[in-house]
Design a protein around this motif. Sequence first.
Motif, mmCIF file in Angstrom:
data_model
loop_
_atom_site.group_PDB
_atom_site.id
_atom_site.type_symbol
_atom_site.label_atom_id
_atom_site.label_comp_id
_atom_site.label_asym_id
_atom_site.label_seq_id
_atom_site.Cartn_x
_atom_site.Cartn_y
_atom_site.Cartn_z
ATOM 1 N N GLN A 34 0.832 -1.200 0.000
ATOM 2 C CA GLN A 34 0.000 0.000 0.000
ATOM 3 C C GLN A 34 0.868 1.252 0.000
ATOM 4 O OE1 GLN A 34 -3.524 -0.055 0.288
ATOM 5 N NE2 GLN A 34 -3.311 -2.247 -0.039
ATOM 6 N N ALA B 252 0.242 5.268 1.298
ATOM 7 C CA ALA B 252 -0.603 6.301 1.897
ATOM 8 C C ALA B 252 0.168 7.612 1.801
ATOM 9 C CB ALA B 252 -0.900 5.970 3.355
ATOM 10 N N THR C 57 -4.883 6.884 -0.400
ATOM 11 C CA THR C 57 -4.199 5.600 -0.330
ATOM 12 C C THR C 57 -4.389 4.893 -1.663
ATOM 13 O OG1 THR C 57 -6.138 4.491 0.594
ATOM 14 C CG2 THR C 57 -4.507 5.305 2.163
ATOM 15 N N ASP C 58 -3.401 4.137 -2.057
ATOM 16 C CA ASP C 58 -3.444 3.366 -3.290
ATOM 17 C C ASP C 58 -2.709 2.053 -3.047
ATOM 18 O OD1 ASP C 58 -4.585 5.110 -5.599
ATOM 19 O OD2 ASP C 58 -3.303 6.460 -4.443
ATOM 20 N N ALA C 59 -3.002 1.053 -3.892
ATOM 21 C CA ALA C 59 -2.390 -0.260 -3.750
ATOM 22 C C ALA C 59 -1.500 -0.564 -4.949
ATOM 23 C CB ALA C 59 -3.470 -1.327 -3.628
ATOM 24 N N VAL D 256 4.999 3.626 2.478
ATOM 25 C CA VAL D 256 4.777 2.374 1.747
ATOM 26 C C VAL D 256 4.809 1.263 2.779
ATOM 27 C CG1 VAL D 256 5.720 0.791 0.026
ATOM 28 C CG2 VAL D 256 5.823 3.267 -0.368
ATOM 29 N N GLY E 182 2.523 -2.762 4.107
ATOM 30 C CA GLY E 182 1.500 -3.776 3.861
ATOM 31 C C GLY E 182 2.039 -5.119 3.416
ATOM 32 N N HIS F 70 3.144 -7.987 0.978
ATOM 33 C CA HIS F 70 3.862 -7.958 -0.301
ATOM 34 C C HIS F 70 4.368 -9.363 -0.612
ATOM 35 C CE1 HIS F 70 6.390 -6.219 -3.453
ATOM 36 N NE2 HIS F 70 7.353 -7.000 -3.023
#
Length: 148
Positions: free
Chosen positions: A76, A78, A89-91, A116, A118, A120
Amino acid sequence: MKTRTVRGLTILAATGAAALTAPALSGAVPIDVQPIPIGCPAGIGPVDTETVVDEEDVATDEIEYEIEQDGSGGGQVAWLNMSTLQQGTDAFPGPVDDEEPAVVVETGEGLVVSAVWGTHENADGESCFLLPGFDLSDVPATPRPATE
């Protein structure tokens, strides 16, 4: 009553500090603290941020986040634009063979703080969690002229 006063003073102090330091930081090299992978011994490639100044494929008012490892994916981003207080926020996309995961976000011009983090999957197929890595970027409204 006392808590509100302390919160108000804290917000005022943070806003003042950002206003005073933003002009000095805007010409500096972006601060970049890489995310820390946990649970994947092979690790991940470095995470890069690029603006229109760094990469012609990126439009003005945008940042491209890229994990430099073909075949990896997930995670992610943010971000918070300190100039406009826009946030989002984007993935990252999931793993794709022979491609580096990348996401382009429209932040608007200004000083942008991002993280960055999350879940992975690296190129070796190992699943890991990324402890947040942080970046500070100056996003220009127009590209700076090339110097010769």
